[in-house]
Design a protein around this motif. Structure first.
Motif, PDB file in Angstrom:
ATOM      1  N   ARG A 160       0.823  -1.267  -0.047  1.00 22.17           N
ATOM      2  CA  ARG A 160      -0.042   0.136  -0.051  1.00 22.17           C
ATOM      3  C   ARG A 160       0.972   1.149  -0.031  1.00 22.17           C
ATOM      4  NH1 ARG A 160      -3.257  -3.466   3.017  1.00 22.17           N
ATOM      5  NH2 ARG A 160      -2.260  -2.954   4.995  1.00 22.17           N
ATOM      6  N   ARG A 161       2.018   1.354   0.642  1.00 21.04           N
ATOM      7  CA  ARG A 161       2.696   2.390   0.925  1.00 21.04           C
ATOM      8  C   ARG A 161       3.355   2.822  -0.420  1.00 21.04           C
ATOM      9  NH1 ARG A 161       3.758   0.044   5.878  1.00 21.04           N
ATOM     10  NH2 ARG A 161       5.719  -0.650   5.120  1.00 21.04           N
ATOM     11  N   ILE A 219       1.127   4.170  -2.862  1.00 22.69           N
ATOM     12  CA  ILE A 219       0.628   5.511  -2.829  1.00 22.69           C
ATOM     13  C   ILE A 219       1.814   6.271  -3.234  1.00 22.69           C
ATOM     14  CG2 ILE A 219       0.640   7.429  -0.907  1.00 22.69           C
ATOM     15  CD1 ILE A 219      -0.899   5.192   1.008  1.00 22.69           C
ATOM     16  N   SER A 262       1.655   6.495  -7.143  1.00 24.36           N
ATOM     17  CA  SER A 262       0.535   7.284  -7.405  1.00 24.36           C
ATOM     18  C   SER A 262       0.815   8.629  -7.533  1.00 24.36           C
ATOM     19  CB  SER A 262      -0.796   6.969  -6.739  1.00 24.36           C
ATOM     20  OG  SER A 262      -1.200   5.817  -6.598  1.00 24.36           O
ATOM     21  N   ARG A 263       1.656   9.087  -6.472  1.00 28.24           N
ATOM     22  CA  ARG A 263       2.097  10.500  -6.415  1.00 28.24           C
ATOM     23  C   ARG A 263       2.907  11.042  -7.553  1.00 28.24           C
ATOM     24  NH1 ARG A 263       3.201  10.271  -0.322  1.00 28.24           N
ATOM     25  NH2 ARG A 263       1.313  10.579   0.721  1.00 28.24           N
TER      26      ARG A 263
END
Length: 185
Positions: free
Chosen positions: A127-128, A131, A134-135
């Motif tokens: 998940r990290r 994220i 995605s950024r």
């Protein structure tokens, strides 16, 4: 004198669960497909005129064979887009996927070798990574909107490198074992 756990026989249920059942499940996901993500450009054009390209370079029956095959192709410079001699490719990331398009392993291409990425160790770590990637993809989209193709490509590439660690949970243990460095005795 009690017997140690290691000296005892393994229960038949444990043998079936760990050794017999995974084999057919593993076989359904084969063969493995090896692809290369990179950039391409025509002779006479600069890097800003290049474009992103994914090339399927082959299939292999096992993760070990796929790693060897990919590494050999990169080392020999045999990652080509097609028969057009004016089209040049620059391999950046090698990707190994199973029959269901799940990520088995991926690595960065640098100086004629593949630097395989260690898979995430848990769903929380995955998940990290998602994220952060995605950024970077958002930054790539913004750079593209401002006409900065080189910066957009760089952000997308950095996101791909992060996503290279997002090995499918089914393959994580296998990938981690393949990347273990042998310890000196």
């Amino acid at each position: 004198m009690p017997l140690s756990r290691q000296a005892a026989f393994a229960p038949i249920g444990e043998i079936v669960a760990r050794q017999v059942l995974p084999r057919p499940h593993h076989a359904r996901r084969l063969p493995l497909r090896i692809s290369c993500i990179g950039t391409a450009r025509y002779d006479g054009l600069g890097d800003p005129d290049g474009f992103d390209r994914t090339i399927v370079i082959g299939e292999c029956p096992s993760p070990e064979d796929a790693m060897i095959f990919a590494s050999q192709r990169v080392a020999r410079g045999e990652v080509r887009i097609g028969s057009d001699d004016t089209l040049r490719s620059r391999p950046r990331i090698m990707v190994i996927q199973d029959n269901d398009q799940r990520l088995v392993l991926a690595g960065e291409v640098r100086a004629g070798i593949v630097l395989w990425r260690q898979p995430v160790g848990s769903d929380a770590e995955a998940r990290r990574v998602v994220i952060k990637a995605s950024r970077l993809r958002g930054m790539a989209f913004a750079a593209s909107g401002h006409g900065d193709a080189a910066s957009a490509r760089d952000h997308r590439y950095r996101a791909c490198l992060l996503e290279a660690r997002l090995v499918d949970p089914f393959w994580r243990e296998t990938a981690a074992e393949l990347l273990q460095v042998p310890q000196a005795a």
